[in-house]
Scaffold this motif. Structure first.
Motif, PDB file in Angstrom:
ATOM      1  N   UNK A   1      60.264 -19.785 -11.158  1.00  0.00           N
ATOM      2  CA  UNK A   1      60.998 -18.898 -12.062  1.00  0.00           C
ATOM      3  C   UNK A   1      60.068 -18.197 -13.042  1.00  0.00           C
ATOM      4  N   UNK A   2      58.905 -18.786 -13.305  1.00  0.00           N
ATOM      5  CA  UNK A   2      57.910 -18.169 -14.179  1.00  0.00           C
ATOM      6  C   UNK A   2      56.760 -17.598 -13.356  1.00  0.00           C
ATOM      7  N   UNK A   3      55.965 -18.477 -12.733  1.00  0.00           N
ATOM      8  CA  UNK A   3      54.765 -18.024 -12.053  1.00  0.00           C
ATOM      9  C   UNK A   3      55.014 -17.065 -10.906  1.00  0.00           C
ATOM     10  N   UNK A   4      55.892 -17.435  -9.982  1.00  0.00           N
ATOM     11  CA  UNK A   4      56.126 -16.568  -8.822  1.00  0.00           C
ATOM     12  C   UNK A   4      56.778 -15.250  -9.239  1.00  0.00           C
ATOM     13  N   UNK A   5      57.723 -15.313 -10.169  1.00  0.00           N
ATOM     14  CA  UNK A   5      58.372 -14.071 -10.624  1.00  0.00           C
ATOM     15  C   UNK A   5      57.346 -13.124 -11.224  1.00  0.00           C
ATOM     16  N   UNK A   6      56.416 -13.667 -12.034  1.00  0.00           N
ATOM     17  CA  UNK A   6      55.406 -12.810 -12.661  1.00  0.00           C
ATOM     18  C   UNK A   6      54.339 -12.366 -11.667  1.00  0.00           C
ATOM     19  N   UNK A   7      54.015 -13.244 -10.713  1.00  0.00           N
ATOM     20  CA  UNK A   7      53.090 -12.845  -9.654  1.00  0.00           C
ATOM     21  C   UNK A   7      53.624 -11.609  -8.932  1.00  0.00           C
ATOM     22  N   UNK A   8      54.905 -11.630  -8.620  1.00  0.00           N
ATOM     23  CA  UNK A   8      55.499 -10.533  -7.869  1.00  0.00           C
ATOM     24  C   UNK A   8      55.779  -9.321  -8.743  1.00  0.00           C
ATOM     25  N   UNK A   9      56.419  -9.541  -9.889  1.00  0.00           N
ATOM     26  CA  UNK A   9      56.864  -8.413 -10.707  1.00  0.00           C
ATOM     27  C   UNK A   9      55.764  -7.822 -11.583  1.00  0.00           C
ATOM     28  N   UNK A  10      54.668  -8.562 -11.799  1.00  0.00           N
ATOM     29  CA  UNK A  10      53.571  -8.030 -12.616  1.00  0.00           C
ATOM     30  C   UNK A  10      52.306  -7.840 -11.782  1.00  0.00           C
ATOM     31  N   UNK A  11      51.746  -8.936 -11.265  1.00  0.00           N
ATOM     32  CA  UNK A  11      50.481  -8.816 -10.530  1.00  0.00           C
ATOM     33  C   UNK A  11      50.624  -7.952  -9.290  1.00  0.00           C
ATOM     34  N   UNK A  12      51.646  -8.201  -8.488  1.00  0.00           N
ATOM     35  CA  UNK A  12      51.833  -7.406  -7.272  1.00  0.00           C
ATOM     36  C   UNK A  12      52.201  -5.962  -7.598  1.00  0.00           C
ATOM     37  N   UNK A  13      53.034  -5.782  -8.599  1.00  0.00           N
ATOM     38  CA  UNK A  13      53.452  -4.431  -8.993  1.00  0.00           C
ATOM     39  C   UNK A  13      52.236  -3.598  -9.401  1.00  0.00           C
ATOM     40  N   UNK A  14      51.316  -4.197 -10.173  1.00  0.00           N
ATOM     41  CA  UNK A  14      50.170  -3.447 -10.669  1.00  0.00           C
ATOM     42  C   UNK A  14      49.062  -3.278  -9.641  1.00  0.00           C
ATOM     43  N   UNK A  15      48.886  -4.274  -8.772  1.00  0.00           N
ATOM     44  CA  UNK A  15      47.717  -4.287  -7.889  1.00  0.00           C
ATOM     45  C   UNK A  15      47.992  -3.779  -6.488  1.00  0.00           C
ATOM     46  N   UNK A  16      49.269  -3.739  -6.088  1.00  0.00           N
ATOM     47  CA  UNK A  16      49.597  -3.382  -4.720  1.00  0.00           C
ATOM     48  C   UNK A  16      49.534  -4.558  -3.758  1.00  0.00           C
ATOM     49  N   UNK A  17      49.155  -5.737  -4.242  1.00  0.00           N
ATOM     50  CA  UNK A  17      49.129  -6.929  -3.401  1.00  0.00           C
ATOM     51  C   UNK A  17      50.543  -7.351  -3.019  1.00  0.00           C
ATOM     52  N   UNK A  18      50.671  -7.987  -1.864  1.00  0.00           N
ATOM     53  CA  UNK A  18      51.940  -8.555  -1.434  1.00  0.00           C
ATOM     54  C   UNK A  18      51.653  -9.844  -0.681  1.00  0.00           C
TER      55      UNK A  18
END
Length: 571
Positions: free
Chosen positions: A319-336
Motif C-alpha cells: 500500500x506504500x512501497x508498491x503504490x509509490x514505485x508505480x505511481x511515482x518512480x514508474x511514472x517519472x522514469x518510464x520503468x514498468x
C-alpha cells in the motif's frame, strides 16, 4: 558472461546471528566479479576497498542503448513485529534466479543509521540471503548518506546566510520551509530555534530536523537520471516564500551548483555481492512511510542494461512501497515491472489475525484465516494496477502445513501463484521454486500496467483516489492548512505532480493499531509539503513523524566492539 559455479560454503547454521553468517562467507574481489558476471571492465569501477565499488556515470551513459532486461518488483504485506523479510526475499530470489540459469542482479536501498541503532536493525537481508560486506553496507556505506546530509545542510546554511547578509530575495523568515536533517533517530531535534545569541549569530527563527532519508535531496538522488538532471532538480527545490508569498528556489540563492558537487560521487550506484557471489546494486534509501521508498532510477536502469533480470524492492507494505514505485518512480522514469512478488509470512498473518508475538510459535490456522484478509487486500490492490503478484511465503520452521494451506487457498481464489520460499535457511536453493514461478511469469510477457490516477487530476482527487482504492477509506479529512497548501501548489503550477503519502506503515489506515484489512475509515491529512525538485507532493497523514524517535531500549545499546576490534550486536 558465464555464470559462476556456486560454491557451497560451510556457514554457521540457520538461526545464527546474521553478522556471523555474513562474516563466515567468502567474498570475491569486486573488480573480478563485475568483469565475470556483468562484463563491466575495471576502468568503469571506482573501488572502495576490495569488495565494494561505484559504477562510473560515463560507463552507465555508454550502456544507454543496450538491450534491457526484465524488471521484477518485490513488495510485501503490511509489516508487523513478526517480520516479513522483503529484502531477504529479494536477495534470495536473485540467488535463486541465478541458480536456475538466468543472469540476474538485485537492486536494493541503502540502510539508514537511524533504524540500525534504533529498532528495525540493518537492511542487508538475513540468514543465508544477505548482501555483503554486511557491516559496511549497514554503516556509512561509501558515504552516500553523508553526502546527502552535507548537501542538505549546505542549503540550510546558505538560506540563513542569505538572511544575514541583506536578504536580496526578500525571504520571509516565517515562511522558510527547508528544515535540517541528520541520519539518526533524534526526537529532540524535531522542533528547534536557531539564530539565537544576538545580531552576529543570525536571524532568530523556528525550524527543525528530519531524518536524512526524508530529505527531498534523497528523493532527488533516487529519481535523477544523470548529473544535469540532478542539478536541475536541486535548483527546483522550493526553500521559502518571499513576503509577497512567491516561492524562492535553491537556484534563486545560487546553492544548486555546490550541492551538485557534493552529490557528484553519490549519484554513482554501489556494486556489492550476495553470499552466493551474485551482483547487487545498493543505492539510495528513502523510507516508504515518509518518502517514495525505492532505490535509485540510475541503479535500476544500469542493472537492466547489464542483466537479463533485475530484482528490486519497494519499502514496507504494497500500500506504500508498491503504490509509490508505480505511481511515482514508474511514472517519472518510464520503468514498468514485468512481474511482482508479494512477500508474506504465516507469522505476520497470524499477528494480523490478532495473535500476540509471544504466541506465534503455536499453530493457529484460525488466526491465519483471520489475518489473510490483509494478504487478500494487497493482492486485490496490485490487481488494480494490472498485475497479479506471485506470493512468496517466506518460510519459518514452526509454520504448520495447515497454516500454509490457508494461505494457498486464498491465493488460489485470487489467481495468484503461491510458493513457499526457504532462502533464509537454505540460500538460493531454497528460492528455486520462487525463481521458477517468476521465470514462468516473465515468459508470459509484460503486463499492461495501469497507474492509479492521471497527471491532470487535481491534487486532492489524487489523494482521495489512493485513500479510496488502496487504503479503502470512506473519507479524507484535509486540515485547513493542508487544504490551503494544496490549492496554493496547484496555483503555482504543480497540480500535475503525483502525491507521496506519508503515513504509518503498520496499517491501511492512519491508526497503527488497526490491523488486518480495515475499511470505511477516515484518512486524516494534517499537512502537505511541496517537493518540486523531486517531482511530487508529500501528504503527511495522522501522527507520522519525519524524524523518528528511539525505542525504550534502542539497538545501539547492544552494539559495540569485542576484544579483537570486531563489531558485535549489529543485526
Amino acid at each position: 558472461m558465464a555464470l559462476d559455479i556456486m560454491i557451497e560454503e560451510e556457514l554457521p547454521p540457520p538461526g545464527s546471528p546474521d553478522i556471523d553468517i555474513a562474516r563466515a562467507a567468502s567474498m570475491r574481489p569486486i573488480v573480478a566479479l563485475a568483469d565475470d558476471r556483468l562484463g563491466v571492465p575495471a576502468e568503469a569501477l571506482i573501488p572502495f576497498g576490495h569488495y565494494k565499488a561505484k559504477l562510473s556515470l560515463d560507463y552507465i551513459a555508454s550502456k544507454a542503448e543496450a538491450p534491457k532486461g526484465k524488471l521484477v518488483l518485490v513488495t510485501a504485506v503490511t509489516p508487523t513485529p513478526a517480520g516479513e523479510g522483503k529484502t531477504t526475499t529479494s536477495v534470495g530470489l536473485n540467488d535463486g534466479l541465478n541458480r536456475i540459469g538466468l543472469n540476474s542482479m538485485v537492486c536494493l536501498r541503502e540502510p539508514s543509521l537511524g533504524p540500525c541503532f534504533g529498532m528495525k536493525g540493518g537492511a542487508a537481508g538475513g540468514g543465508r540471503a544477505q548482501v555483503i560486506p554486511m557491516e559496511d553496507i549497514n554503516l556509512h556505506f561509501n558515504g552516500d548518506f553523508h553526502a546527502i546530509t552535507s548537501a542538505h545542510s549546505l542549503l540550510a546554511a546558505i538560506i540563513d546566510n542569505h538572511l544575514q547578509w541583506g536578504n536580496e530575495q526578500d525571504i520571509d523568515p516565517r515562511r522558510i520551509v527547508w528544515r535540517r536533517v541528520v541520519d539518526m533517530n533524534d526526537r529532540a531535534l524535531r522542533n528547534i530555534n536557531v539564530g539565537l545569541g544576538g545580531v552576529a549569530h543570525g536571524i532568530p527563527r523556528e525550524t527543525g530536523f528530519d531524518i536524512t532519508v526524508a530529505s527531498e535531496i534523497m528523493a532527488i538522488l533516487c529519481l535523477a537520471t544523470d548529473l544535469a538532471d540532478l542539478q536541475r532538480r536541486l535548483g527546483d527545490i522550493i526553500v521559502a516564500r518571499r513576503h509577497d508569498k512567491s516561492p524562492v528556489t535553491a537556484r534563486d540563492i545560487e546553492a544548486d551548483g555546490a550541492m551538485a558537487v557534493l552529490l557528484k560521487d553519490a549519484l554513482q550506484p554501489n556494486l556489492v555481492q550476495s553470499i552466493e557471489h551474485n551482483p547487487a546494486f545498493i543505492h539510495g534509501g528513502p523510507f516508504a512511510n515518509i518518502a517514495h521508498g525505492c532505490n535509485s532510477v540510475m541503479a535500476t536502469k544500469a542493472a537492466l542494461s547489464l542483466c537479463d533480470v533485475v530484482v528490486t524492492e519497494a519499502g514496507f507494505g504494497a500500500d506504500l512501497g508498491a503504490e509509490k514505485f508505480l505511481d511515482i518512480k514508474c511514472r517519472q522514469s518510464g520503468l514498468r515491472p514485468d512481474a511482482v512478488v508479494l512477500v508474506a509470512t504465516v507469522r505476520a498473518l497470524k499477528m494480523q489475525g490478532g495473535v500476540a508475538k509471544k504466541d506465534l510459535g503455536d499453530s493457529s490456522p484460525e488466526a491465519v484465516e483471520r489475518g489473510v484478509a490483509n494478504l487478500r487486500r494487497h493482492i486485490e490492490n496490485l490487481q488494480k494496477f494490472g498485475v497479479t503478484p506471485i506470493v512468496a511465503l517466506n518460510h519459518f520452521v514452526l509454520d504448520s502445513d495447515e497454516e500454509i494451506a490457508v494461505v494457498q487457498q486464498v491465493c488460489d481464489e485470487l489467481g495468484a501463484r503461491c510458493t513457499v520460499a526457504k532462502h533464509w535457511a537454505e540460500g538460493g536453493v531454497g528460492a528455486e521454486e520462487l525463481a521458477q514461478a517468476v521465470k514462468d511469469q516473465l515468459d508470459q510477457g509484460t503486463p499492461e500496467i495501469n497507474l492509479l490516477y492521471p497527471d491532470d487530476a487535481p491534487l486532492k482527487t489524487k489523494v482521495e483516489t489512493v485513500a479510496r482504492e488502496i487504503y479503502r477509506a470512506a473519507h479524507v479529512d484535509f486540515s485547513s492548512a493542508a487544504s490551503r497548501s494544496l490549492d496554493e501548489f496547484s496555483k503555482l503550477g504543480y497540480g500535475h505532480l503525483p502525491v507521496c503519502i506519508a503515513k504509518t506503515q503498520y496499517s491501511f489506515s492512519t491508526n497503527p493499531k488497526s490491523t488486518g484489512a480495515p475499511e470505511g475509515h477516515t484518512l486524516e491529512v494534517r499537512e502537505a509539503r511541496l517537493s518540486a525538485g523531486a517531482g511530487f507532493v508529500v501528504i503527511v497523514c495522522g501522527d507520522i513523524m519525519t524524524m523518528p524517535g528511539l525505542p525504550k531500549r534502542p539497538a545501539a545499546l547492544d552494539i559495540g566492539l569485542d576484544g579483537n576490534g570486531d563489531i558485535v550486536g549489529l543485526a
